[in-house]
Design a protein around this motif. Structure first.
Motif, mmCIF file in Angstrom:
data_model
loop_
_atom_site.group_PDB
_atom_site.id
_atom_site.type_symbol
_atom_site.label_atom_id
_atom_site.label_comp_id
_atom_site.label_asym_id
_atom_site.label_seq_id
_atom_site.Cartn_x
_atom_site.Cartn_y
_atom_site.Cartn_z
ATOM 1 N N ILE A 128 24.146 -49.183 -26.696
ATOM 2 C CA ILE A 128 24.283 -49.816 -25.386
ATOM 3 C C ILE A 128 23.359 -49.093 -24.400
ATOM 4 O O ILE A 128 23.348 -47.864 -24.323
ATOM 5 C CB ILE A 128 25.735 -49.753 -24.906
ATOM 6 N N LEU A 129 22.591 -49.864 -23.660
ATOM 7 C CA LEU A 129 21.650 -49.285 -22.706
ATOM 8 C C LEU A 129 22.254 -49.284 -21.303
ATOM 9 O O LEU A 129 23.287 -49.908 -21.055
ATOM 10 C CB LEU A 129 20.338 -50.081 -22.708
ATOM 11 N N SER A 130 21.584 -48.589 -20.392
ATOM 12 C CA SER A 130 22.086 -48.487 -19.028
ATOM 13 C C SER A 130 20.941 -48.382 -18.035
ATOM 14 O O SER A 130 19.817 -48.020 -18.394
ATOM 15 C CB SER A 130 22.976 -47.246 -18.888
ATOM 16 N N VAL A 131 21.255 -48.717 -16.803
ATOM 17 C CA VAL A 131 20.353 -48.453 -15.678
ATOM 18 C C VAL A 131 20.917 -47.226 -14.977
ATOM 19 O O VAL A 131 22.048 -47.252 -14.473
ATOM 20 C CB VAL A 131 20.294 -49.645 -14.706
ATOM 21 N N ALA A 132 20.161 -46.141 -14.983
ATOM 22 C CA ALA A 132 20.629 -44.880 -14.407
ATOM 23 C C ALA A 132 19.602 -44.373 -13.404
ATOM 24 O O ALA A 132 18.394 -44.383 -13.680
ATOM 25 C CB ALA A 132 20.857 -43.845 -15.503
ATOM 26 N N ALA A 225 24.738 -49.604 -14.241
ATOM 27 C CA ALA A 225 25.043 -50.820 -14.995
ATOM 28 C C ALA A 225 24.761 -50.591 -16.469
ATOM 29 O O ALA A 225 23.991 -49.690 -16.832
ATOM 30 C CB ALA A 225 24.210 -51.996 -14.473
ATOM 31 N N VAL A 226 25.381 -51.407 -17.317
ATOM 32 C CA VAL A 226 25.132 -51.362 -18.763
ATOM 33 C C VAL A 226 24.599 -52.710 -19.221
ATOM 34 O O VAL A 226 24.778 -53.733 -18.542
ATOM 35 C CB VAL A 226 26.403 -50.994 -19.557
ATOM 36 N N PRO A 239 29.619 -51.820 -14.020
ATOM 37 C CA PRO A 239 29.502 -53.236 -14.408
ATOM 38 C C PRO A 239 28.444 -53.476 -15.477
ATOM 39 O O PRO A 239 27.536 -52.669 -15.682
ATOM 40 C CB PRO A 239 29.091 -53.910 -13.100
ATOM 41 N N ALA A 240 28.577 -54.604 -16.148
ATOM 42 C CA ALA A 240 27.531 -55.080 -17.053
ATOM 43 C C ALA A 240 26.519 -55.862 -16.233
ATOM 44 O O ALA A 240 26.886 -56.568 -15.289
ATOM 45 C CB ALA A 240 28.124 -55.974 -18.140
ATOM 46 N N ILE A 241 25.245 -55.732 -16.572
ATOM 47 C CA ILE A 241 24.207 -56.498 -15.869
ATOM 48 C C ILE A 241 24.526 -57.990 -15.939
ATOM 49 O O ILE A 241 24.272 -58.744 -14.996
ATOM 50 C CB ILE A 241 22.825 -56.207 -16.476
ATOM 51 N N ALA A 242 25.126 -58.413 -17.054
ATOM 52 C CA ALA A 242 25.441 -59.832 -17.258
ATOM 53 C C ALA A 242 26.424 -60.371 -16.226
ATOM 54 O O ALA A 242 26.514 -61.589 -16.021
ATOM 55 C CB ALA A 242 25.991 -60.046 -18.659
ATOM 56 N N GLU A 243 27.161 -59.502 -15.553
ATOM 57 C CA GLU A 243 28.055 -59.956 -14.499
ATOM 58 C C GLU A 243 27.272 -60.509 -13.319
ATOM 59 O O GLU A 243 27.748 -61.397 -12.608
ATOM 60 C CB GLU A 243 28.959 -58.805 -14.042
ATOM 61 N N THR A 244 26.079 -59.969 -13.117
ATOM 62 C CA THR A 244 25.205 -60.435 -12.042
ATOM 63 C C THR A 244 24.194 -61.448 -12.536
ATOM 64 O O THR A 244 23.907 -62.449 -11.876
ATOM 65 C CB THR A 244 24.457 -59.244 -11.409
ATOM 66 N N PHE A 245 23.674 -61.196 -13.742
ATOM 67 C CA PHE A 245 22.665 -62.083 -14.332
ATOM 68 C C PHE A 245 23.132 -62.515 -15.720
ATOM 69 O O PHE A 245 22.824 -61.856 -16.718
ATOM 70 C CB PHE A 245 21.319 -61.370 -14.407
ATOM 71 N N PRO A 246 23.900 -63.576 -15.789
ATOM 72 C CA PRO A 246 24.426 -64.035 -17.092
ATOM 73 C C PRO A 246 23.309 -64.242 -18.113
ATOM 74 O O PRO A 246 22.233 -64.736 -17.787
ATOM 75 C CB PRO A 246 25.104 -65.364 -16.735
ATOM 76 N N GLY A 247 23.605 -63.827 -19.324
ATOM 77 C CA GLY A 247 22.636 -64.006 -20.400
ATOM 78 C C GLY A 247 21.833 -62.769 -20.717
ATOM 79 O O GLY A 247 21.218 -62.686 -21.789
#
Length: 324
Positions: A128-132, A225-226, A239-247
């Motif tokens: 699992i990747l992340s924005v840090a 984000a993950v 949060p997961a990035i997909a919560e903001t940008f689905p897909g």
């Protein structure tokens, strides 16, 4: 004619002896230490995965697995080295989505073929990747970061393990979907990128959770984000990035490969040993703390994963994405 027949019989006898020798060798495998090439530097998720699993494999296989870090060229240096090794089971490579996926598409003169030059053995983990981001960046949430980035196009730099990595693809997708412009800085692995965030040389990294969770928990870096489709269980507030940008769901992975033409019985022996190692509580625990998920597969399923990864990147390039 009598001499000719003697020669033929002698060759047949030699062939039988050689065949028997090979069978005995495979049955006794392994009989000496196994060299494992990790084509990424210490501190990367591949390195952590290889060292964690190797400790358990030492017991299962009754030998020593010697990890050799050979980073460079987005994992191509170590992978090419493994591809040229003898297919005897004593040189393996801990590949990933870059070395055995995107590299084939992004680098036309790669020096090896991830399909033709290797024998798939088993998947090892899902990454699992992340924005840090740096603690000096005045943001505390993913929404804060997006707003901050929109006011500074071309000013924020993100480090990744290299061109064509899943981490890089995540950055490209963020730029496209969020309408921001963060600049890519490729490194020779995830560890050096994290080090430069800590040192204030770049503002953020798209890194595996394995590379940033310790610094996040120590308050030295902020995970915002993950990249999985859902939140990571160990970090429920992130949060997961997909919560903001689905897909957007981009995951890394690692897997073990041997050189092409590795004997089927050796492949099966290693696959079974990996299945056992990945069930070990200590391996699962180490992976969990580092943001990795144990993921065994059959050799055939790993071959399918490699092909699918290559197609993913072909589609990305065909859609106009630039990987520089």
């Amino acid at each position: 004619m009598r001499f000719a027949w003697r020669t033929v019989l002698g060759l047949l006898a030699s062939a039988c002896v050689c065949t028997t020798s090979l069978c005995v060798s495979a049955q006794n495998y392994p009989s000496r230490p196994i060299r494992v090439i990790a084509p990424w530097p210490p501190g990367s998720s591949v390195d952590l995965s290889a060292r964690t699993v190797a400790l358990k494999l030492n017991d299962i296989l009754k030998t020593s697995l010697i990890i050799e870090n050979r980073p460079g060229a987005e994992g191509a240096i170590g992978s090419a080295l493994a591809a040229r090794a003898a297919p005897d089971g004593y040189t393996l490579v801990w590949g990933n989505a870059a070395t055995h996926g995107s590299n084939k598409v992004v680098f036309p003169n790669l020096g090896y073929d991830p399909v033709k030059d290797f024998t798939p053995i088993s998947s090892v983990h899902k990454n699992i990747l992340s924005v840090a981001v740096s603690t000096s960046l005045p943001v505390n949430t993913f929404a804060d970061f997006l707003a901050h980035a929109k006011t500074r196009p071309g000013k924020l730099r993100y480090g990744t393990p290299g061109v064509g990595s899943p981490h890089h693809l995540t950055g490209v997708q963020l730029n496209r979907r969020a309408g921001i412009e963060i600049l890519h800085v490729p490194y020779k692995g995830g560890g050096p990128a994290v080090t430069d965030v800590l040192g204030g040389h770049i503002e953020l990294t798209i890194a595996s959770l394995a590379a940033v969770i310790p610094q996040h928990r120590a308050g030295k870096i902020k995970i915002l984000a993950v990249t999985d489709s859902v939140r990571y269980e160990q970090l429920p507030d992130i949060p997961a990035i997909a919560e903001t940008f689905p897909g957007i769901e981009i995951l890394g992975w690692s897997a073990v490969f041997g050189p092409a033409n590795l004997p089927a019985d050796i492949t099966a022996r290693l696959n079974a040993a990996l299945a056992e190692a990945l069930q070990a509580p200590e391996v699962k625990s180490t992976f969990e703390k580092a943001g990795l998920v144990a993921s065994w597969s059959s050799a055939a399923d790993l071959a399918k994963r490699v092909s699918a990864e290559i197609e993913l990147w072909k589609d990305a390039v065909a859609s106009g994405m630039k990987f520089q």
